[in-house]
Design a protein around this motif. Structure first.
Motif, PDB file in Angstrom:
ATOM      1  N   LEU B  73       0.804  -1.224   0.000  1.00  0.00           N
ATOM      2  CA  LEU B  73       0.000   0.000   0.000  1.00  0.00           C
ATOM      3  C   LEU B  73       0.836   1.274   0.000  1.00  0.00           C
ATOM      4  O   LEU B  73       0.280   2.372   0.048  1.00  0.00           O
ATOM      5  CB  LEU B  73      -0.941   0.002   1.205  1.00  0.00           C
ATOM      6  N   THR B  74       2.163   1.152  -0.015  1.00  0.00           N
ATOM      7  CA  THR B  74       3.002   2.349  -0.001  1.00  0.00           C
ATOM      8  C   THR B  74       3.956   2.429  -1.185  1.00  0.00           C
ATOM      9  O   THR B  74       4.768   3.353  -1.266  1.00  0.00           O
ATOM     10  CB  THR B  74       3.849   2.417   1.287  1.00  0.00           C
ATOM     11  N   PHE B  75       3.896   1.509  -2.104  1.00  0.00           N
ATOM     12  CA  PHE B  75       4.923   1.431  -3.145  1.00  0.00           C
ATOM     13  C   PHE B  75       4.346   0.954  -4.465  1.00  0.00           C
ATOM     14  O   PHE B  75       3.463   0.097  -4.508  1.00  0.00           O
ATOM     15  CB  PHE B  75       6.033   0.469  -2.690  1.00  0.00           C
ATOM     16  N   SER B  76       4.889   1.530  -5.554  1.00  0.00           N
ATOM     17  CA  SER B  76       4.518   1.087  -6.894  1.00  0.00           C
ATOM     18  C   SER B  76       5.683   1.352  -7.836  1.00  0.00           C
ATOM     19  O   SER B  76       6.522   2.226  -7.577  1.00  0.00           O
ATOM     20  CB  SER B  76       3.278   1.822  -7.393  1.00  0.00           C
ATOM     21  N   THR B  77       5.753   0.587  -8.896  1.00  0.00           N
ATOM     22  CA  THR B  77       6.732   0.843  -9.951  1.00  0.00           C
ATOM     23  C   THR B  77       6.045   0.863 -11.296  1.00  0.00           C
ATOM     24  O   THR B  77       5.046   0.175 -11.520  1.00  0.00           O
ATOM     25  CB  THR B  77       7.848  -0.215  -9.992  1.00  0.00           C
ATOM     26  N   LEU B  78       6.588   1.682 -12.175  1.00  0.00           N
ATOM     27  CA  LEU B  78       6.178   1.733 -13.570  1.00  0.00           C
ATOM     28  C   LEU B  78       7.415   1.451 -14.412  1.00  0.00           C
ATOM     29  O   LEU B  78       8.453   2.087 -14.216  1.00  0.00           O
ATOM     30  CB  LEU B  78       5.625   3.109 -13.925  1.00  0.00           C
ATOM     31  N   THR B  79       7.325   0.510 -15.317  1.00  0.00           N
ATOM     32  CA  THR B  79       8.421   0.226 -16.240  1.00  0.00           C
ATOM     33  C   THR B  79       8.039   0.714 -17.628  1.00  0.00           C
ATOM     34  O   THR B  79       6.933   0.450 -18.096  1.00  0.00           O
ATOM     35  CB  THR B  79       8.736  -1.275 -16.271  1.00  0.00           C
ATOM     36  N   VAL B  80       8.939   1.432 -18.245  1.00  0.00           N
ATOM     37  CA  VAL B  80       8.764   1.826 -19.633  1.00  0.00           C
ATOM     38  C   VAL B  80       9.633   0.875 -20.447  1.00  0.00           C
ATOM     39  O   VAL B  80      10.871   0.893 -20.321  1.00  0.00           O
ATOM     40  CB  VAL B  80       9.165   3.293 -19.876  1.00  0.00           C
ATOM     41  N   SER B  81       9.007   0.020 -21.231  1.00  0.00           N
ATOM     42  CA  SER B  81       9.712  -1.076 -21.890  1.00  0.00           C
ATOM     43  C   SER B  81      10.049  -0.751 -23.335  1.00  0.00           C
ATOM     44  O   SER B  81       9.335   0.013 -24.005  1.00  0.00           O
ATOM     45  CB  SER B  81       8.836  -2.337 -21.863  1.00  0.00           C
ATOM     46  N   ASN B  82      11.145  -1.360 -23.795  1.00  0.00           N
ATOM     47  CA  ASN B  82      11.527  -1.234 -25.204  1.00  0.00           C
ATOM     48  C   ASN B  82      11.369   0.215 -25.681  1.00  0.00           C
ATOM     49  O   ASN B  82      10.615   0.520 -26.605  1.00  0.00           O
ATOM     50  CB  ASN B  82      10.688  -2.175 -26.067  1.00  0.00           C
ATOM     51  N   MET B  83      12.097   1.089 -25.039  1.00  0.00           N
ATOM     52  CA  MET B  83      11.881   2.518 -25.228  1.00  0.00           C
ATOM     53  C   MET B  83      12.272   3.015 -26.623  1.00  0.00           C
ATOM     54  O   MET B  83      13.225   2.519 -27.247  1.00  0.00           O
ATOM     55  CB  MET B  83      12.649   3.287 -24.162  1.00  0.00           C
ATOM     56  N   SER B  84      11.550   4.008 -27.046  1.00  0.00           N
ATOM     57  CA  SER B  84      11.855   4.735 -28.275  1.00  0.00           C
ATOM     58  C   SER B  84      11.869   6.223 -27.928  1.00  0.00           C
ATOM     59  O   SER B  84      11.397   6.621 -26.865  1.00  0.00           O
ATOM     60  CB  SER B  84      10.800   4.444 -29.347  1.00  0.00           C
ATOM     61  N   PRO B  85      12.403   7.059 -28.814  1.00  0.00           N
ATOM     62  CA  PRO B  85      12.422   8.508 -28.527  1.00  0.00           C
ATOM     63  C   PRO B  85      11.036   9.081 -28.225  1.00  0.00           C
ATOM     64  O   PRO B  85      10.930  10.057 -27.477  1.00  0.00           O
ATOM     65  CB  PRO B  85      13.015   9.103 -29.806  1.00  0.00           C
ATOM     66  N   GLU B  86       9.999   8.453 -28.755  1.00  0.00           N
ATOM     67  CA  GLU B  86       8.647   8.945 -28.492  1.00  0.00           C
ATOM     68  C   GLU B  86       8.230   8.774 -27.036  1.00  0.00           C
ATOM     69  O   GLU B  86       7.251   9.375 -26.591  1.00  0.00           O
ATOM     70  CB  GLU B  86       7.628   8.219 -29.389  1.00  0.00           C
ATOM     71  N   ASP B  87       8.956   7.955 -26.304  1.00  0.00           N
ATOM     72  CA  ASP B  87       8.670   7.765 -24.889  1.00  0.00           C
ATOM     73  C   ASP B  87       9.303   8.847 -24.019  1.00  0.00           C
ATOM     74  O   ASP B  87       9.067   8.883 -22.803  1.00  0.00           O
ATOM     75  CB  ASP B  87       9.165   6.393 -24.421  1.00  0.00           C
ATOM     76  N   SER B  88      10.092   9.706 -24.622  1.00  0.00           N
ATOM     77  CA  SER B  88      10.693  10.810 -23.867  1.00  0.00           C
ATOM     78  C   SER B  88       9.582  11.686 -23.307  1.00  0.00           C
ATOM     79  O   SER B  88       8.760  12.223 -24.058  1.00  0.00           O
ATOM     80  CB  SER B  88      11.617  11.629 -24.767  1.00  0.00           C
TER      81      SER B  88
END
Lengths: 115, 115
Positions: B73-88
């Motif tokens: 209830l106090t923690f979360s993660t977000l992963t941005v996978s297989n990144m491309s410049p559009e994910d900037s």
């Protein structure tokens, strides 16, 4: 559907002058309206909110907002602008679908206060 | 008010790699949200993360690209996978306890640049 509109991309004002940042809303049911500010390289900070009661809401840093039901507006105001008020301002409304936990943000208005 | 710590504050990543962003809250919260914000633009909700269940993704966002964990209830993660410049973009963690008349709180954001 709930939505907010911020018609101005940018507002310029001289230091010491009053400032207004405009917001109009479209909601079904009672509106739950918010203003947030974002300084450079920072997250959003809550300024004030309208839930019910007095149409004039006072918030942080001397800001206030006026709720106008007939005009469906919730404009942010400050009597005397400071250079340090220069930031990005977001109007927001609660999305009442699905329990009302989501917040819908306007496009944002960049405020420049010139010394 | 909840205090939210986000890590890293910024990163420059190579395309094709993945980045995991962490969000730590100083109190237990039910609802956590992940937003994406193009610099100077509005916030777009990626997903809602609830403890003990799969994240709920908004239209245009998929789990394979943005896997989310919510182990407690106090923690979360977000992963941005297989990144491309559009994910900037800037990625923001937010918590919101509801009910509808309360405001959301935000981390300071993670500024991601993909090269």
């Amino acid at each position: 559907a709930q939505s907010v509109a911020q018609p101005e991309d940018q507002v310029n004002v001289a230091e010491g002058n009053p400032l207004t940042v405009k917001c109009t809303y479209s909601v079904s049911g009672n509106p739950y309206l918010f203003w947030y500010v974002q300084y450079p390289n920072r997250g959003l900070q809550f300024l004030l909110k309208y839930i019910t009661g007095d149409n004039l809401v006072k918030g942080s840093y001397g800001f206030e907002a006026e709720f106008n039901k007939s005009q469906t507006s919730f404009h942010l105001k400050k009597p005397s602008a400071l250079v340090s008020d220069s930031a990005l301002y977001f109007c927001a409304v609660r999305d009442l679908r699905g329990g009302g936990f989501k917040t819908i943000f306007g496009a944002g208005t960049r405020l420049f206060v010139k010394a | 008010s909840a205090v939210i710590s986000q890590k890293p504050s910024r990163d420059i990543c190579q395309r094709g790699t993945s980045l995991t962003i962490q969000c730590q809250v100083d109190s237990q919260v039910t609802m956590m949200f992940w937003y994406r914000q193009q610099p100077g633009q509005s916030l777009t909700l990626i997903a809602t993360a609830n403890q003990g269940s799969e994240a709920t993704y908004e239209s245009g966002f998929v789990i394979d690209k943005f896997p989310i964990s919510r182990p407690n209830l106090t923690f979360s993660t977000l992963t941005v996978s297989n990144m491309s410049p559009e994910d900037s973009s800037i990625y923001l963690c937010s918590v919101d306890e509801g009910p509808m008349n309360t405001e959301a709180f935000f981390g300071q954001g993670t500024r991601l640049t993909v090269v």
